[in-house]
Enzyme design. Structure first.
Site, mmCIF file in Angstrom:
data_model
loop_
_atom_site.group_PDB
_atom_site.id
_atom_site.type_symbol
_atom_site.label_atom_id
_atom_site.label_comp_id
_atom_site.label_asym_id
_atom_site.label_seq_id
_atom_site.Cartn_x
_atom_site.Cartn_y
_atom_site.Cartn_z
ATOM 1 C CE LYS A 22 -1.703 1.490 4.076
ATOM 2 N NZ LYS A 22 -1.440 3.049 4.303
ATOM 3 C CG ASN A 23 2.483 2.730 3.483
ATOM 4 O OD1 ASN A 23 1.152 3.016 3.373
ATOM 5 N ND2 ASN A 23 3.074 2.814 4.946
ATOM 6 C CB CYS A 118 -3.194 12.348 12.410
ATOM 7 S SG CYS A 118 -2.998 10.420 12.155
ATOM 8 N NE ARG A 123 1.172 10.310 10.509
ATOM 9 C CZ ARG A 123 0.762 9.282 9.711
ATOM 10 N NH1 ARG A 123 -0.459 8.741 10.410
ATOM 11 N NH2 ARG A 123 1.423 8.653 8.990
ATOM 12 C CG ASP A 307 3.383 1.765 9.496
ATOM 13 O OD1 ASP A 307 3.007 2.470 10.407
ATOM 14 O OD2 ASP A 307 3.429 1.781 8.266
ATOM 15 N NE ARG A 399 -6.897 4.559 6.116
ATOM 16 C CZ ARG A 399 -5.878 5.164 6.637
ATOM 17 N NH1 ARG A 399 -6.168 5.523 7.919
ATOM 18 N NH2 ARG A 399 -4.681 5.454 6.194
HETATM 19 C C1 UD1 Z 1 4.787 7.035 6.306
HETATM 20 C C2 UD1 Z 1 3.892 5.739 6.271
HETATM 21 C C3 UD1 Z 1 3.185 5.223 7.376
HETATM 22 C C4 UD1 Z 1 4.373 4.922 8.438
HETATM 23 C C5 UD1 Z 1 5.488 6.157 8.475
HETATM 24 C C6 UD1 Z 1 6.738 5.944 9.355
HETATM 25 C C7 UD1 Z 1 2.906 5.977 3.950
HETATM 26 C C8 UD1 Z 1 1.724 6.434 3.065
HETATM 27 N N1 UD1 Z 1 2.766 6.119 5.342
HETATM 28 O O1 UD1 Z 1 4.002 8.063 7.090
HETATM 29 O O2 UD1 Z 1 2.424 4.216 7.354
HETATM 30 O O3 UD1 Z 1 3.922 4.878 9.721
HETATM 31 O O4 UD1 Z 1 5.754 6.618 7.081
HETATM 32 O O5 UD1 Z 1 7.086 4.816 9.009
HETATM 33 O O6 UD1 Z 1 3.932 5.596 3.518
HETATM 34 N N2 UD1 Z 1 7.169 14.620 10.486
HETATM 35 C C9 UD1 Z 1 7.132 15.938 10.685
HETATM 36 N N3 UD1 Z 1 7.135 17.058 9.742
HETATM 37 C C10 UD1 Z 1 6.878 16.356 8.673
HETATM 38 C C11 UD1 Z 1 6.663 15.148 8.253
HETATM 39 C C12 UD1 Z 1 7.046 14.098 9.351
HETATM 40 O O7 UD1 Z 1 7.300 16.362 12.041
HETATM 41 O O8 UD1 Z 1 6.908 17.297 7.691
HETATM 42 C C13 UD1 Z 1 7.194 13.784 11.776
HETATM 43 C C14 UD1 Z 1 5.893 12.671 11.624
HETATM 44 O O9 UD1 Z 1 4.648 13.542 12.683
HETATM 45 C C15 UD1 Z 1 6.394 11.533 12.474
HETATM 46 C C16 UD1 Z 1 7.716 11.373 11.750
HETATM 47 O O10 UD1 Z 1 7.950 12.568 11.278
HETATM 48 O O11 UD1 Z 1 6.669 11.666 13.782
HETATM 49 C C17 UD1 Z 1 7.868 10.388 10.831
HETATM 50 O O12 UD1 Z 1 6.914 10.728 9.775
HETATM 51 P P1 UD1 Z 1 6.894 10.193 8.346
HETATM 52 O O13 UD1 Z 1 7.963 9.349 7.999
HETATM 53 O O14 UD1 Z 1 6.641 11.389 7.093
HETATM 54 O O15 UD1 Z 1 5.492 9.493 8.057
HETATM 55 P P2 UD1 Z 1 4.488 9.402 6.948
HETATM 56 O O16 UD1 Z 1 4.980 9.697 5.370
HETATM 57 O O17 UD1 Z 1 3.259 10.418 7.458
#
Ligand code: UD1
Length: 420
Positions: A22-23, A118, A123, A307, A399
């Site tokens: 999915k990701n 969320c 996030r 995850d 989902r």
């Molecule tokens: C993706 C995955 C999700 C997984 C996560 C971590 C997808 C669609 N989703 O989510 O299933 O749990 O990676 O492996 O691929 N953060 C910030 N600022 C930002 C971006 C992130 O502070 O601009 C923080 C987030 O709140 C979190 C951490 O960084 O605490 C990691 O998040 P991130 O790796 O970006 O997760 P996603 O891409 O949302």
């Protein structure tokens, strides 16, 4: 709302087919915005999140066509006629923000609703926005929307992420493929799904070095073209069903699964007493003896994935001895704990760590969770618990898990969906 009813206690036996990741599929669908030509994706999982992304692309004017009867081949293509990702779609699925980078790179403009809070933490998307700003986009926030403009196109830049973000790496990688000059993404996420995205982008004509490392170097090109790409197997679905086999003391073959991307998960499961081996066409998972408590800490890839945290915790609930599970990626990802405790688990949370003291058996209960992986951890607990478990809010499961009740029932689990 549908519910899932489980009567626990049957060891799983049989074969479960693992779908495409999915990701990986979600960013790959967004990558379809980078060209007018067709991007054909194979091994797309059939999940609610994929439908949401298809709906979003259609809103932007791009067609998403299912090319085969079972819907695992998608052809994405067409002219972008709208550059706004509306609140109603983004609020359903945070990964909708992945259209931001491609839209700005392609059209010089995008308005994307802020995903907002969320269930698993605040996030934010500040890293996505800072990166685009560094590449020359002007960013404003108005009415709950991010408005990014780069009418003269984006410019290559050296971007150093202060911490690892999967989504920010993907968004900026996609944007950089069409930027002018060289972009360096340092401290980039290295998740296998990013490697899959990068390989598809290369097939579309992008110039990317350092694929699979934490330093991606992209030479921008004027345009990308169509391509065909097969999505990697879902490592989280694989790990989840491995935990299902283990928690029930059963034996399953996970067809199409690969060991490649499962390093930390396999290491920890083996330490806990689960046997995992490669067999033709997949992996065999079995547990013959007892489980032992093992400590684990979530980390960016190649560490143990956040995850898989909830599913592993469910397993530790019935292991011998204690286990400590530390969550370092999201600040509020223990929502399954009170529900597992209602099923008889003994878990205490101290800050970012949960101490689990194994119990000989859990007991079924009506439960509910507020995110995808937490929900599936309750299904796992239900498979092992005495008596009946009802999992509410099944839409979370839909989902990310395709036909979960059918896959488990085919291996002997007493599980059914109750339409609501
Ligand atoms: C993706 C995955 C999700 C997984 C996560 C971590 C997808 C669609 N989703 O989510 O299933 O749990 O990676 O492996 O691929 N953060 C910030 N600022 C930002 C971006 C992130 O502070 O601009 C923080 C987030 O709140 C979190 C951490 O960084 O605490 C990691 O998040 P991130 O790796 O970006 O997760 P996603 O891409 O949302």
């Amino acid at each position: 709302m549908d519910r899932i009813r489980i009567r626990g206690g049957t060891p799983l036996a049989g074969t479960i087919a693992i779908g495409g990741a999915k990701n990986a599929a979600l960013p790959l669908m967004a990558a379809g915005l980078l060209t007018d030509e067709r991007l054909v994706l194979h091994n797309v999982p059939r999940l609610a999140d994929i439908d949401t992304m298809a709906h979003l692309l259609a809103t932007l004017g791009v067609s998403v066509e299912r090319r085969d009867n079972d819907g695992r081949q998608l052809a994405i293509g067409g002219t972008i006629t709208c550059t706004e990702a509306p609140y109603d779609i983004v609020r359903k699925m945070r990964a909708s923000v992945l259209v931001l980078g491609p839209l700005v790179a392609r059209c010089g403009e995008a308005r994307v609703s802020l995903p907002g809070g969320c269930a698993i933490g605040t996030r934010p998307i500040d890293l996505h926005l800072k990166g685009l700003a560094q590449m020359g986009a002007s960013i404003t926030l108005e009415g709950g929307y991010v408005h990014a403009r780069a009418p003269k196109g984006l410019k290559g830049e050296r971007i150093v992420f202060p911490f690892v973000s999967v989504g920010a790496t993907e968004n900026l990688l996609m944007a950089a493929t069409l930027a002018e000059g060289e972009t360096v993404l340092a401290n980039a996420a290295r998740e296998p799904e990013i490697e899959d995205l990068a390989r598809a982008l290369v097939a579309m004509g992008a110039r990317i070095d350092g694929i699979g490392t934490d330093r991606l170097i992209i030479q921008g090109v004027a345009r990308l073209h169509g391509a065909t790409h097969t999505i990697i197997p879902d490592r989280i679905e694989t790990g989840t069903y491995a935990c299902a086999a283990a928690i029930t003391g059963g034996e399953v073959v996970l067809a199409n699964a690969k060991l490649d991307h499962l390093g930390a998960v396999v290491r920890i499961l083996r330490e806990a007493g689960v046997e995992i081996s490669e067999v033709e066409g997949g992996l065999s998972v079995k547990r013959l003896n007892g489980l032992h408590g093992v400590d684990v800490m979530t980390e960016p890839y190649p560490g143990f994935p956040t995850d898989m945290q909830a599913q592993f915790m469910a397993l530790m609930c019935v292991a011998e001895g204690a286990a400590m599970v530390t969550e370092t990626i999201f600040e509020n990802r223990f929502m399954h704990v009170p529900e597992l405790n209602r099923m008889g688990a003994r878990i205490n949370v101290h800050g970012a760590s949960a101490i689990i003291r194994g119990v000989p058996a859990m007991s079924g209960a009506p439960v509910m969770a507020t995110d995808l992986r937490a929900s599936v951890s309750l299904v796992l607990a239900g498979l092992a618990a005495r008596g009946e478990t009802i999992v509410n809010r099944v839409y979370h499961l839909d989902r990310g898990y395709e036909r979960i009740e059918q896959k488990l029932a085919a291996c002997g689990a007493e599980i059914e969906r109750i339409p609501g």
